[in-house]
Design a protein around this motif. Sequence first.
Motif, mmCIF file in Angstrom:
data_model
loop_
_atom_site.group_PDB
_atom_site.id
_atom_site.type_symbol
_atom_site.label_atom_id
_atom_site.label_comp_id
_atom_site.label_asym_id
_atom_site.label_seq_id
_atom_site.Cartn_x
_atom_site.Cartn_y
_atom_site.Cartn_z
ATOM 1 N N ARG A 278 0.738 7.097 2.682
ATOM 2 C CA ARG A 278 -0.235 7.317 1.609
ATOM 3 C C ARG A 278 -1.181 6.128 1.542
ATOM 4 O O ARG A 278 -0.759 4.983 1.518
ATOM 5 C CB ARG A 278 0.487 7.483 0.271
ATOM 6 C CG ARG A 278 -0.464 7.614 -0.913
ATOM 7 C CD ARG A 278 0.268 7.901 -2.200
ATOM 8 N NE ARG A 278 1.354 6.951 -2.400
ATOM 9 C CZ ARG A 278 2.351 7.149 -3.260
ATOM 10 N NH1 ARG A 278 2.421 8.236 -3.975
ATOM 11 N NH2 ARG A 278 3.305 6.241 -3.383
ATOM 12 N N LEU A 279 -2.460 6.437 1.540
ATOM 13 C CA LEU A 279 -3.519 5.451 1.388
ATOM 14 C C LEU A 279 -4.124 5.659 0.006
ATOM 15 O O LEU A 279 -4.563 6.762 -0.323
ATOM 16 C CB LEU A 279 -4.584 5.665 2.467
ATOM 17 C CG LEU A 279 -5.916 4.952 2.321
ATOM 18 C CD1 LEU A 279 -5.738 3.437 2.374
ATOM 19 C CD2 LEU A 279 -6.877 5.421 3.402
ATOM 20 N N ALA B 275 -9.387 6.267 -8.233
ATOM 21 C CA ALA B 275 -8.368 6.117 -7.201
ATOM 22 C C ALA B 275 -8.556 7.276 -6.227
ATOM 23 O O ALA B 275 -8.625 8.434 -6.630
ATOM 24 C CB ALA B 275 -6.967 6.148 -7.790
ATOM 25 N N ILE B 276 -8.687 6.952 -4.961
ATOM 26 C CA ILE B 276 -8.800 7.958 -3.910
ATOM 27 C C ILE B 276 -7.469 7.947 -3.172
ATOM 28 O O ILE B 276 -7.046 6.907 -2.667
ATOM 29 C CB ILE B 276 -9.952 7.638 -2.945
ATOM 30 C CG1 ILE B 276 -11.254 7.495 -3.717
ATOM 31 C CG2 ILE B 276 -10.063 8.714 -1.859
ATOM 32 C CD1 ILE B 276 -12.335 6.768 -2.955
ATOM 33 N N VAL B 277 -6.802 9.091 -3.130
ATOM 34 C CA VAL B 277 -5.484 9.183 -2.505
ATOM 35 C C VAL B 277 -5.582 10.096 -1.281
ATOM 36 O O VAL B 277 -6.056 11.222 -1.380
ATOM 37 C CB VAL B 277 -4.433 9.731 -3.494
ATOM 38 C CG1 VAL B 277 -3.064 9.792 -2.839
ATOM 39 C CG2 VAL B 277 -4.395 8.879 -4.762
ATOM 40 N N ILE B 278 -5.127 9.571 -0.148
ATOM 41 C CA ILE B 278 -5.136 10.317 1.111
ATOM 42 C C ILE B 278 -3.746 10.201 1.721
ATOM 43 O O ILE B 278 -3.196 9.103 1.807
ATOM 44 C CB ILE B 278 -6.195 9.752 2.086
ATOM 45 C CG1 ILE B 278 -7.584 9.752 1.439
ATOM 46 C CG2 ILE B 278 -6.198 10.540 3.390
ATOM 47 C CD1 ILE B 278 -8.635 9.003 2.233
ATOM 48 N N VAL B 279 -3.177 11.333 2.142
ATOM 49 C CA VAL B 279 -1.844 11.335 2.756
ATOM 50 C C VAL B 279 -1.938 12.042 4.108
ATOM 51 O O VAL B 279 -2.516 13.119 4.215
ATOM 52 C CB VAL B 279 -0.820 12.051 1.859
ATOM 53 C CG1 VAL B 279 0.548 12.088 2.530
ATOM 54 C CG2 VAL B 279 -0.730 11.383 0.495
ATOM 55 N N ASP B 280 -1.372 11.394 5.117
ATOM 56 C CA ASP B 280 -1.331 11.988 6.454
ATOM 57 C C ASP B 280 -0.301 11.219 7.277
ATOM 58 O O ASP B 280 0.390 10.338 6.737
ATOM 59 C CB ASP B 280 -2.713 11.921 7.116
ATOM 60 C CG ASP B 280 -2.922 12.999 8.177
ATOM 61 O OD1 ASP B 280 -1.973 13.292 8.929
ATOM 62 O OD2 ASP B 280 -4.029 13.547 8.259
ATOM 63 N N GLU B 281 -0.243 11.495 8.569
ATOM 64 C CA GLU B 281 0.642 10.764 9.465
ATOM 65 C C GLU B 281 0.224 9.293 9.491
ATOM 66 O O GLU B 281 -0.967 8.973 9.393
ATOM 67 C CB GLU B 281 0.562 11.341 10.877
ATOM 68 C CG GLU B 281 1.045 12.771 10.980
ATOM 69 C CD GLU B 281 0.785 13.367 12.357
ATOM 70 O OE1 GLU B 281 0.081 12.733 13.173
ATOM 71 O OE2 GLU B 281 1.292 14.476 12.591
ATOM 72 N N ALA B 282 1.202 8.406 9.648
ATOM 73 C CA ALA B 282 0.943 6.969 9.601
ATOM 74 C C ALA B 282 -0.152 6.539 10.583
ATOM 75 O O ALA B 282 -1.049 5.767 10.220
ATOM 76 C CB ALA B 282 2.237 6.203 9.875
ATOM 77 N N ALA C 290 -5.574 4.359 11.472
ATOM 78 C CA ALA C 290 -6.856 4.407 12.186
ATOM 79 C C ALA C 290 -8.015 4.513 11.199
ATOM 80 O O ALA C 290 -9.078 3.925 11.418
ATOM 81 C CB ALA C 290 -6.868 5.587 13.151
ATOM 82 N N PHE C 291 -7.818 5.226 10.104
ATOM 83 C CA PHE C 291 -8.885 5.415 9.117
ATOM 84 C C PHE C 291 -9.149 4.153 8.303
ATOM 85 O O PHE C 291 -10.284 3.900 7.900
ATOM 86 C CB PHE C 291 -8.527 6.576 8.179
ATOM 87 C CG PHE C 291 -9.599 6.904 7.193
ATOM 88 C CD1 PHE C 291 -10.768 7.535 7.591
ATOM 89 C CD2 PHE C 291 -9.452 6.577 5.851
ATOM 90 C CE1 PHE C 291 -11.770 7.831 6.686
ATOM 91 C CE2 PHE C 291 -10.454 6.872 4.931
ATOM 92 C CZ PHE C 291 -11.607 7.501 5.354
ATOM 93 N N VAL C 292 -8.136 3.345 8.082
ATOM 94 C CA VAL C 292 -8.286 2.136 7.266
ATOM 95 C C VAL C 292 -9.388 1.226 7.820
ATOM 96 O O VAL C 292 -10.126 0.606 7.065
ATOM 97 C CB VAL C 292 -6.941 1.381 7.143
ATOM 98 C CG1 VAL C 292 -7.130 -0.014 6.564
ATOM 99 C CG2 VAL C 292 -5.982 2.174 6.277
ATOM 100 N N ILE D 136 -4.149 0.216 -0.958
ATOM 101 C CA ILE D 136 -2.686 0.171 -0.878
ATOM 102 C C ILE D 136 -2.219 1.194 0.152
ATOM 103 O O ILE D 136 -2.686 2.330 0.164
ATOM 104 C CB ILE D 136 -2.050 0.501 -2.244
ATOM 105 C CG1 ILE D 136 -2.448 -0.543 -3.272
ATOM 106 C CG2 ILE D 136 -0.539 0.602 -2.129
ATOM 107 C CD1 ILE D 136 -1.984 -0.208 -4.675
ATOM 108 N N LEU D 137 -1.300 0.768 1.009
ATOM 109 C CA LEU D 137 -0.662 1.650 1.976
ATOM 110 C C LEU D 137 0.829 1.680 1.684
ATOM 111 O O LEU D 137 1.439 0.628 1.498
ATOM 112 C CB LEU D 137 -0.864 1.139 3.404
ATOM 113 C CG LEU D 137 -2.247 1.246 3.998
ATOM 114 C CD1 LEU D 137 -2.308 0.486 5.309
ATOM 115 C CD2 LEU D 137 -2.611 2.693 4.218
ATOM 116 N N ASP D 138 1.401 2.867 1.625
ATOM 117 C CA ASP D 138 2.842 2.945 1.500
ATOM 118 C C ASP D 138 3.379 4.161 2.236
ATOM 119 O O ASP D 138 2.711 5.180 2.351
ATOM 120 C CB ASP D 138 3.332 2.909 0.051
ATOM 121 C CG ASP D 138 2.575 3.791 -0.916
ATOM 122 O OD1 ASP D 138 1.639 4.488 -0.515
ATOM 123 O OD2 ASP D 138 2.924 3.791 -2.102
#
Length: 120
Positions: A9-10, A71-78, A83-85, A98-100
């Motif tokens: 989660r980003l 807050a923008i929340v994006i969830v995908d494969e690590a 790569a998007f960060v 924040i990455l978790d």
Amino acid sequence: MRLHGSARRLTIFIGEDDTHHGKPLYAEIVQRARRGGLAGATVLRGIEGYGASSHLHTSRLLSLSQDLPLAIVIVDEAERIDAFVGELDELIDEGLVILDDVEVYRYVGRSEGEQGESGR
């Protein structure tokens, strides 16, 4: 049907008034996530908050009701999130990222061919 697995989660915290080339920053981030094929993105608008400057942003006082926290929340494969960060470096001047690692349960409907008597 329920799908389960690991993901990342980003979460990006910015201000509502933040822009990138005259466009709302949150919209630019969401569009880039979509173009990048990420699973999904959600923008949440806060009603009150403060950041590193300790300046209070709130919807309670008319004079301070601008630049509310987002807050923008994006969830995908690590790997896809990581790569998007890198794209955020050119977009964000001030904010928090924040990455978790998370466990995801995704509920998906049945396709037309899978619907039985109750689906008609």
